[in-house]
Design a protein around this motif. Structure first.
Motif, PDB file in Angstrom:
ATOM      1  N   GLU A 111       2.230   5.131  -7.399  1.00 49.39           N
ATOM      2  CA  GLU A 111       2.592   3.588  -7.569  1.00 49.39           C
ATOM      3  C   GLU A 111       4.269   3.354  -7.609  1.00 49.39           C
ATOM      4  OE1 GLU A 111       0.427   2.448 -11.030  1.00 49.39           O
ATOM      5  OE2 GLU A 111      -1.617   3.193 -10.121  1.00 49.39           O
ATOM      6  N   THR A 121       4.589  -0.454  -7.104  1.00 44.30           N
ATOM      7  CA  THR A 121       3.591  -1.326  -7.722  1.00 44.30           C
ATOM      8  C   THR A 121       3.266  -0.753  -9.335  1.00 44.30           C
ATOM      9  OG1 THR A 121       1.819   0.439  -6.514  1.00 44.30           O
ATOM     10  CG2 THR A 121       2.540  -1.849  -5.503  1.00 44.30           C
ATOM     11  N   PHE A 122       4.146  -0.022  -9.540  1.00 41.56           N
ATOM     12  CA  PHE A 122       3.590   0.492 -11.021  1.00 41.56           C
ATOM     13  C   PHE A 122       3.888  -0.426 -12.266  1.00 41.56           C
ATOM     14  CE2 PHE A 122       5.499   3.220 -14.810  1.00 41.56           C
ATOM     15  CZ  PHE A 122       4.316   3.540 -14.992  1.00 41.56           C
TER      16      PHE A 122
END
Length: 361
Positions: free
Chosen positions: A52, A57-58
Motif C-alpha cells: 500500500e 494508498t496506505f
C-alpha cells in the motif's frame, strides 16, 4: 523468525512491525497469540502495508487506529484528513496570534458556517464549485460572505505551502463585489438640531464625533493622555472592540488628528465628567462607566436624538462622513483629509467623497 520475516519482532504475546513511511521509520506494536498461524498473518499484514505504501494508498489509521503517528500522518493525506480536523487544528495553532475580536469572528465563521457546510468533506473533496454553490444560497451580505471565508482561505493557503495539496481551490473563489454605501452626511442645520436634543456627556460625545471623524470604536477608546490641548491635537492609537482595547486596524489608522474648534469645545466640557476619574474620555452617562461598544450609544443616545430632532435615520458612521465632507467642502486638501480620517492615501477620499471636493476653475 527467519530472515524472510525481517521487520517483525516477536515479544511474548505482542509483536512489533517496522516499516518506513514518508521517509519516517515507524514501529507499531500489536497483540497476537503465540501461534505460527498468527505470526503468518503478521507477515502478510506487513507485506500488505509495504504494498500500500508503494502504491500510495496506505492509510495509517486504518491499520493502526490508536497510534499517535496515525494522527500525525493523517494530516499529510488530503484524501483522508477532513476539513473539520484541519480547521480545528489550524485554529488551535493560530489563536494566540489573533486579536480577541478576530478570534471571535473566526470561531463564529468556523463553527456556525464552515464546519456545518464542509466539515465532513476531506481536504481533497472540496472544490471551488462547491464553495461557490454554497455562497450563492448563504443568506448574508457579500461582505459577510467574504469574511466567513477568511479562515478557510488561510487554512488552505497553509496546506498548499506545506505541499499537502497541489492546488488550492479557494484561489478560484473570488470575493463577491460589495456595494459601497453612498455617504449621507448631515447638513450643518441637522447637526445643530441633533446636538440641541442632547445634554452633558451624550452631547459631548456626539459633538466630538461630528467634528473629529473618529470611528465609534476609536471614540470610546480615546484616553485623556491622547489629548494634547496645548498643540491642538489628539492621537488615535487604539480602538475598543468587544470589551478589549486593540491597536488600530491599519498602520495609517494610527494617526494625529487636528482638533477642530467644536471638537476641542466638546473635550474641554467633557473634562468635568471624566478627567479626574478615569483615563477614558467618554463614559455612559447612565453608569458613568466607559462605553462597552457602539450598540448602547446607538440605542440610548443616537436614535432618541434623531427622533426628537425629527431627522431621517442614518447610522452613527455618518458622523464620520459628515466630518470628511465638511473639510472637503471648505477646500481642505484631500491628502490631508485622508490623514485625518486614517486612510493610507487619498484614493478612498476621491472615490467616496469626490462630489464634495470643489472643482478648480
Amino acid at each position: 523468525m527467519d530472515a524472510r520475516h525481517r521487520g517483525i519482532t516477536i515479544r511474548g504475546n505482542s509483536a512489533q512491525i517496522a516499516f518506513t513511511y514518508q521517509g519516517v521509520r515507524c514501529r507499531e506494536t500489536i497483540s497476537i497469540p503465540p501461534t505460527k498461524a498468527a505470526q503468518k498473518e503478521l507477515v502478510l499484514k506487513r507485506q500488505a502495508i509495504l504494498y500500500e505504501i508503494s502504491m500510495g494508498t496506505f492509510d495509517y489509521s486504518k491499520h493502526f487506529p490508536h497510534s499517535r503517528k496515525a494522527k500525525e500522518f493523517r494530516k499529510t493525506r488530503a484524501d483522508l484528513y477532513t476539513i473539520k480536523e484541519a480547521m480545528i487544528s489550524w485554529l488551535q495553532r493560530n489563536q494566540t496570534k489573533l486579536q480577541k475580536s478576530t478570534l471571535q469572528d473566526y470561531n463564529s465563521a468556523i463553527y456556525y458556517h464552515l464546519l456545518p457546510a464542509f466539515g465532513e468533506l476531506t481536504i481533497s473533496e472540496l472544490t471551488a464549485s462547491k464553495v461557490k454553490e454554497w455562497l450563492s444560497i448563504l443568506p448574508c451580505s457579500s461582505k459577510r460572505k467574504g469574511n466567513i471565508l477568511i479562515p478557510l482561505r488561510q487554512m488552505f493557503d497553509e496546506l498548499y505551502h506545506e505541499e499537502i495539496i497541489d492546488k488550492n481551490p479557494l484561489q478560484r473563489v473570488k470575493n463577491l463585489p460589495t456595494k459601497t454605501r453612498e455617504p449621507e452626511p448631515f447638513t450643518q442645520e441637522e447637526v445643530t438640531k441633533i446636538l440641541h436634543e442632547l445634554t452633558g456627556q451624550a452631547k459631548n460625545l456626539i459633538q466630538f464625533a461630528f467634528y473629529s471623524g473618529l470611528r465609534t470604536s476609536e471614540l470610546i477608546a480615546l484616553r485623556w493622555p491622547d489629548v494634547d490641548f496645548e498643540n491642538n491635537r489628539i492621537f488615535v492609537t487604539s480602538a475598543y472592540v468587544r470589551g478589549q482595547f486593540k491597536t488600530t486596524k491599519t498602520k495609517s489608522g494610527k494617526r494625529e488628528v487636528t482638533l477642530q474648534p467644536q471638537a476641542k469645545e466638546a473635550l474641554l466640557t467633557q473634562q468635568t465628567f471624566t478627567r479626574t476619574q478615569n483615563q477614558t474620555v467618554f463614559h455612559d452617562p447612565d453608569t458613568n462607566q466607559p462605553w462597552r461598544d457602539d450598540q448602547p450609544i446607538r440605542k440610548k443616545v443616537w436614535i432618541p436624538a434623531l427622533k426628537k430632532a425629527n431627522i431621517k435615520y442614518r447610522n452613527p458612521y455618518q458622523t464620520r462622513h459628515t466630518f470628511a465632507s465638511m473639510l472637503l467642502s471648505r477646500g481642505e486638501k484631500p491628502l490631508w483629509v485622508a490623514s485625518q480620517m486614517g486612510h493610507k492615501d487619498w484614493g478612498m477620499i476621491i472615490k467616496v467623497y469626490g462630489r464634495w471636493i470643489p472643482q478648480s476653475k
